[in-house]
Design a protein around this motif. Sequence first.
Motif, PDB file in Angstrom:
ATOM      1  N   GLU A 151      35.524  32.625  41.850  1.00  0.00           N
ATOM      2  CA  GLU A 151      35.628  33.699  42.852  1.00  0.00           C
ATOM      3  C   GLU A 151      36.170  33.166  44.166  1.00  0.00           C
ATOM      4  OE1 GLU A 151      33.194  37.447  42.477  1.00  0.00           O
ATOM      5  OE2 GLU A 151      31.637  35.900  42.358  1.00  0.00           O
ATOM      6  N   ARG A 152      35.770  31.949  44.552  1.00  0.00           N
ATOM      7  CA  ARG A 152      36.294  31.366  45.795  1.00  0.00           C
ATOM      8  C   ARG A 152      37.788  31.097  45.678  1.00  0.00           C
ATOM      9  NH1 ARG A 152      31.269  28.537  45.855  1.00  0.00           N
ATOM     10  NH2 ARG A 152      32.232  26.719  44.851  1.00  0.00           N
TER      11      ARG A 152
ATOM     12  N   THR B 101      22.231  35.767  41.653  1.00  0.00           N
ATOM     13  CA  THR B 101      23.597  36.289  41.716  1.00  0.00           C
ATOM     14  C   THR B 101      23.570  37.789  41.976  1.00  0.00           C
ATOM     15  OG1 THR B 101      23.771  36.923  39.382  1.00  0.00           O
ATOM     16  CG2 THR B 101      24.158  34.601  39.908  1.00  0.00           C
TER      17      THR B 101
ATOM     18  N   LEU C 178      35.722  38.974  39.259  1.00  0.00           N
ATOM     19  CA  LEU C 178      35.657  37.766  38.431  1.00  0.00           C
ATOM     20  C   LEU C 178      36.449  37.976  37.138  1.00  0.00           C
ATOM     21  CD1 LEU C 178      34.439  34.927  38.146  1.00  0.00           C
ATOM     22  CD2 LEU C 178      32.417  35.994  37.116  1.00  0.00           C
TER      23      LEU C 178
ATOM     24  N   ILE D 146      26.748  29.880  36.542  1.00  0.00           N
ATOM     25  CA  ILE D 146      26.828  30.543  37.855  1.00  0.00           C
ATOM     26  C   ILE D 146      27.734  29.761  38.789  1.00  0.00           C
ATOM     27  CG2 ILE D 146      25.489  31.167  39.898  1.00  0.00           C
ATOM     28  CD1 ILE D 146      23.112  31.702  37.928  1.00  0.00           C
ATOM     29  N   ARG D 147      27.621  28.443  38.759  1.00  0.00           N
ATOM     30  CA  ARG D 147      28.465  27.618  39.619  1.00  0.00           C
ATOM     31  C   ARG D 147      29.944  27.777  39.257  1.00  0.00           C
ATOM     32  NH1 ARG D 147      26.510  23.074  38.384  1.00  0.00           N
ATOM     33  NH2 ARG D 147      28.198  22.208  37.119  1.00  0.00           N
TER      34      ARG D 147
ATOM     35  N   ASP E 186      31.106  31.083  40.622  1.00  0.00           N
ATOM     36  CA  ASP E 186      31.267  31.037  42.088  1.00  0.00           C
ATOM     37  C   ASP E 186      32.562  30.327  42.468  1.00  0.00           C
ATOM     38  OD1 ASP E 186      28.896  32.372  42.465  1.00  0.00           O
ATOM     39  OD2 ASP E 186      27.701  30.565  42.857  1.00  0.00           O
ATOM     40  N   GLU E 187      32.870  29.236  41.796  1.00  0.00           N
ATOM     41  CA  GLU E 187      34.104  28.494  42.085  1.00  0.00           C
ATOM     42  C   GLU E 187      35.337  29.346  41.805  1.00  0.00           C
ATOM     43  OE1 GLU E 187      33.729  25.065  39.647  1.00  0.00           O
ATOM     44  OE2 GLU E 187      32.274  24.055  40.954  1.00  0.00           O
TER      45      GLU E 187
END
Length: 477
Positions: free
Chosen positions: A472-473, A392, A413, A465-466, A469-470
């Motif tokens: 942030e998208r 990351t 985030l 982390i996943r 990431d979701e």
Amino acid sequence: MTKVFLSGAGSKPLFEQVYEYICTRIQRGEWKDDEKLPSVRELAAELEVHRLTVFKAYQLLKDARLVYVKDKSGYYVHPGNRLPFRDIDSPIVSSYIQKSHLSEIHRVPATYQFSYALIDPNLLPNRYFSEYVKEIFDLYPKVLSSYSTVQGDEELLETLSCYFTDRHRFHLPPEDIMITSGSQQAISLVAHMLVQPLDTVLIERPTYSAAIDIFRQQGAQIIPIDIHPHGYDLDQLEQVMKQFKPRLFYLNPTFHNPTGYTVPAAQRKRLVEMAEENRCFLVEDDPFHDMYFQQEPPAPLFTYGTEGYVIYIRSFSKYIAPGLRIAAICCRPVLMNHLFAVKSLADNGTPLLNQKVFHYYFTSKRLQQHIEKLRIALHIRKNILEEELAKTDWKWHSPAGGLNLWVELPDTLSLDALLAKSIEQSVSFVPGSICDPAKRADSWIRLSYSYINEQLLRDGARRLIRIADELERETKR
């Protein structure tokens, strides 16, 4: 200008701080409905503030219908203003939004438990403990029929005296040591002994969240002192000490919780000199000293203290036997006599059985083998977590010991959203604001790598982390 914080509020006029202090005591039930409050003169003397400050606070309380006035008699508690008990469904809401207590975060069940700064029970010598506990009863058949002294078991005190002298060159006699039920009790005893309402207390930013709660409960005015990988800004710290004349500085200079930073030896000596010059007690909390990965950390600040201004709290609970809750306070006799009085009111002495069990293990050859293996295991787990986080753009300082990583997240985030989504998916961590006396640190989280095994650690890091990431998208859509 350094900001002063009382009970978690930002920088406020003194009369507002007194207003909040009175509100808190009313809401706790210390002053009952229709009970007469101290006069303006009495409360001003107690809090060491100007009478006009108290008068303005009382006027605010009157306007808020928390108190009422009787002519020529004074101020009285308005009935019906005690806070009702609320059964809050979500401990996350309770802790993060309302109270910010670490204990509430710990109540949340999670498969991937990054919030516990505790050792994985599977890394502790459980079978060995079960085998030798019977030997304790053979050696001390009356152990359950006896109380410990308030100070602690004489045999254990003598052993710790020799240990500190040999290990750190403290030259500390047994009478300068007191056994407590864990380090949190030790911090609480020191706070009750030294801190009065509106006393100034310095606390690292960030820091151990329970310490913040303890000093706030005493009514302290808290001044945060930033800690960095290289230690403190000593010039700034000296200026704060001279300006605010703090009662004490609570600090955790070795494998600091939550950052993992270690204050260098050169700063430690100067810190003690500054404390002695400004008559500010240093309360050194040292629960992780033996949890180094390669190089042993610098000697405790207590090593440099000659005037009695350093109070050393050494916990053994984390890595020896958490269930025994054994810690020690080391200080000079003038303070120790006062601590005895406070401890006797708290519990009249740490359970004797716990002390005997701890002493038997502490003096065994098995202990050193256990500690050496534990260091290796923790080092491996830290490396696993760092391997995953390296994928990351998150930032952290790699610690040389301890149990935690202090991780900075991207500004894009939302920490609130990350915490909520993580809990939904059985991942728990400590939000940075809980560790911040100023309740900021909104981009930081504490991840403890010590509690879950290596596979869960890797899987949990990937899941966290996943989730990030979701989120942030979703933000970019």
